[in-house]
Scaffold this active site. Structure first.
Site, mmCIF file in Angstrom:
data_model
loop_
_atom_site.group_PDB
_atom_site.id
_atom_site.type_symbol
_atom_site.label_atom_id
_atom_site.label_comp_id
_atom_site.label_asym_id
_atom_site.label_seq_id
_atom_site.Cartn_x
_atom_site.Cartn_y
_atom_site.Cartn_z
ATOM 1 N N GLU A 40 -6.651 -0.885 -4.005
ATOM 2 C CA GLU A 40 -6.962 0.433 -3.502
ATOM 3 C C GLU A 40 -6.640 1.472 -4.882
ATOM 4 O O GLU A 40 -5.723 1.239 -5.353
ATOM 5 C CB GLU A 40 -6.342 0.938 -2.626
ATOM 6 C CG GLU A 40 -6.598 2.626 -2.118
ATOM 7 C CD GLU A 40 -5.865 2.990 -0.688
ATOM 8 O OE1 GLU A 40 -4.692 2.156 -0.291
ATOM 9 O OE2 GLU A 40 -6.428 3.828 -0.246
ATOM 10 N N ASP A 82 0.843 -1.169 0.106
ATOM 11 C CA ASP A 82 -0.171 -0.002 0.154
ATOM 12 C C ASP A 82 0.919 1.288 0.009
ATOM 13 O O ASP A 82 1.615 1.550 0.852
ATOM 14 C CB ASP A 82 -0.976 0.032 1.225
ATOM 15 C CG ASP A 82 -2.067 0.934 1.199
ATOM 16 O OD1 ASP A 82 -1.869 2.028 0.576
ATOM 17 O OD2 ASP A 82 -3.097 0.886 1.804
ATOM 18 N N ASP A 121 -3.107 7.345 -3.273
ATOM 19 C CA ASP A 121 -3.135 6.509 -2.285
ATOM 20 C C ASP A 121 -3.544 5.100 -2.997
ATOM 21 O O ASP A 121 -4.505 5.187 -3.902
ATOM 22 C CB ASP A 121 -4.024 6.623 -1.286
ATOM 23 C CG ASP A 121 -3.868 5.790 0.130
ATOM 24 O OD1 ASP A 121 -3.315 4.618 -0.243
ATOM 25 O OD2 ASP A 121 -4.995 5.972 0.810
ATOM 26 N N HIS A 124 -7.263 10.893 5.831
ATOM 27 C CA HIS A 124 -8.215 10.437 6.401
ATOM 28 C C HIS A 124 -9.104 11.148 6.618
ATOM 29 O O HIS A 124 -9.777 11.321 7.730
ATOM 30 C CB HIS A 124 -7.819 9.208 7.411
ATOM 31 C CG HIS A 124 -7.215 7.939 7.001
ATOM 32 N ND1 HIS A 124 -5.911 7.569 7.161
ATOM 33 C CD2 HIS A 124 -7.581 6.894 6.213
ATOM 34 C CE1 HIS A 124 -5.442 6.742 6.377
ATOM 35 N NE2 HIS A 124 -6.470 6.100 5.776
ATOM 36 N N GLU A 150 -10.817 1.317 -0.800
ATOM 37 C CA GLU A 150 -9.777 0.392 -0.500
ATOM 38 C C GLU A 150 -10.829 -0.871 0.073
ATOM 39 O O GLU A 150 -10.721 -1.108 1.181
ATOM 40 C CB GLU A 150 -8.898 0.701 0.402
ATOM 41 C CG GLU A 150 -9.187 1.412 1.446
ATOM 42 C CD GLU A 150 -8.031 2.004 2.120
ATOM 43 O OE1 GLU A 150 -6.843 1.349 2.360
ATOM 44 O OE2 GLU A 150 -7.826 3.135 2.699
ATOM 45 N N HIS A 193 -11.623 6.596 2.271
ATOM 46 C CA HIS A 193 -11.506 7.630 3.003
ATOM 47 C C HIS A 193 -11.471 8.942 1.980
ATOM 48 O O HIS A 193 -10.787 8.564 0.807
ATOM 49 C CB HIS A 193 -10.280 7.732 3.849
ATOM 50 C CG HIS A 193 -9.087 7.323 3.182
ATOM 51 N ND1 HIS A 193 -8.167 8.056 2.665
ATOM 52 C CD2 HIS A 193 -8.865 5.871 3.174
ATOM 53 C CE1 HIS A 193 -7.138 7.532 2.429
ATOM 54 N NE2 HIS A 193 -7.366 6.109 2.539
HETATM 55 MN MN MN Z 1 -3.545 2.974 1.152
HETATM 56 MN MN MN Z 2 -6.084 4.405 1.941
#
Ligand code: MN
Ligand code: MN
Length: 291
Positions: free
Chosen positions: A276, A85, A96, A163, A188, A155
């Site tokens: 994600e 990630d 992200d 977040h 995600e 998020h």
């Molecule tokens: Mn992530």
């Molecule tokens: Mn994330």
């Protein structure tokens, strides 16, 4: 969203996609976890971008928040299910994105979180609610025979903010927040062979500053000097080259100035997959910056 801002999100997304794809190729049985994590993080920096958080490298029942520790001797092994990630930022604007690498026979489980992500992306546009997105994610994962992880969510993203609202659940519920044009959202889905709930492990390698307050301990002061430029974005213990580092960290956590991100895991023996992407919500749909 202004063109210049959209361009930054796009460019961060391009870098993240390229680096994560290179990282995916490095996760092979026998490769070292520390070497892999450091190589991936170095690629982000040499692209002229910053790390929005330490590369998460989580194994098997661990869903998130593991990363290499200093002197980490772990190696990837046949049978492992590895989540990478990655968070890349340009001037605080974040991409992200995560993939799951299957070194065993978990192809269907990997497919479940990917299909859930595709289903959510297909629906993402102004007006759709986070509850509806969660419903699509849950249905896709259950269709493959697994459980969505109910207590992890996607998020909203904002400058230096990882977040923010809206949370995007991995399970359906009535209501929720309607997405709005111009929002940036990371979605995600996590699919699990276990309970579908994660809890905190004892292992902590990732931290983040959550308050700005004076502190007396000299080592703690030096640590805060080192992490100030992160604007609250998470950092890893491994990044801190500092005498009495662990004492300083413990002191700052106790004072509520720094928080921990413990490894999050489902039940022992289970396997969790993750997929994600980061999306910018546009007038008539969305732009996936990390695809
Ligand atoms: Mn992530
Ligand atoms: Mn994330």
């Amino acid at each position: 969203m202004k063109d210049e801002l959209l361009d930054l999100y796009r460019e961060a997304g391009r870098i993240a996609r390229r680096v994560l794809s290179a990282g995916e190729g490095m996760v092979r049985p026998g490769a070292g976890v520390l070497e892999t994590v450091e190589a991936v993080e170095a690629m982000v920096l040499s692209a002229g971008a910053g790390l929005a958080f330490p590369l998460n490298c989580s194994f098997n029942e661990a869903a998130a928040h593991d990363t290499a520790s200093e002197g980490d001797e772990r190696v990837f092994s046949t049978g492992d299910l590895v989540k990478l990630d990655l968070g890349v930022h340009l001037d605080g604007y974040v991409a992200d994105t995560a993939v799951t690498i299957d070194l065993g026979d978990h192809g269907e489980l990997v497919q479940a979180s990917r299909a859930a992500l595709d289903a959510a992306i297909a629906l993402a546009r102004p007006g759709i609610t986070t509850g509806e997105l969660g419903g699509a994610i849950q249905a896709a994962i259950e269709f493959h025979g697994y459980r969505p992880v109910a207590n992890l969510t996607g998020h909203g993203l904002d400058r230096y903010l990882l977040h923010g609202p809206p949370g995007v659940p991995n399970i359906g519920h009535p209501g929720g927040m309607p997405l709005q044009e111009g929002q940036v959202v990371a979605i995600e889905p996590f699919a699990s062979t276990g309970s579908g709930l994660v809890s905190e492990a004892a292992r902590v390698e990732i931290f983040g500053q959550i308050a700005v307050r004076p502190t007396r301990l000299p080592s703690a002061r030096r640590l805060l000097d080192l992490v100030r430029e992160r604007h609250g974005m998470p950092f890893s213990r491994r990044w801190l080259d500092l005498p009495k580092r662990d004492v300083a960290l413990a002191n700052l956590v106790k004072q509520g100035i720094v928080r921990t991100y413990p490894v999050l895991h489902d039940v022992p023996g289970s396997f969790v997959s993750q997929a994600e992407h980061t999306l910018v919500i546009l007038e008539d749909g969305c732009l996936v910056t990390t695809a």
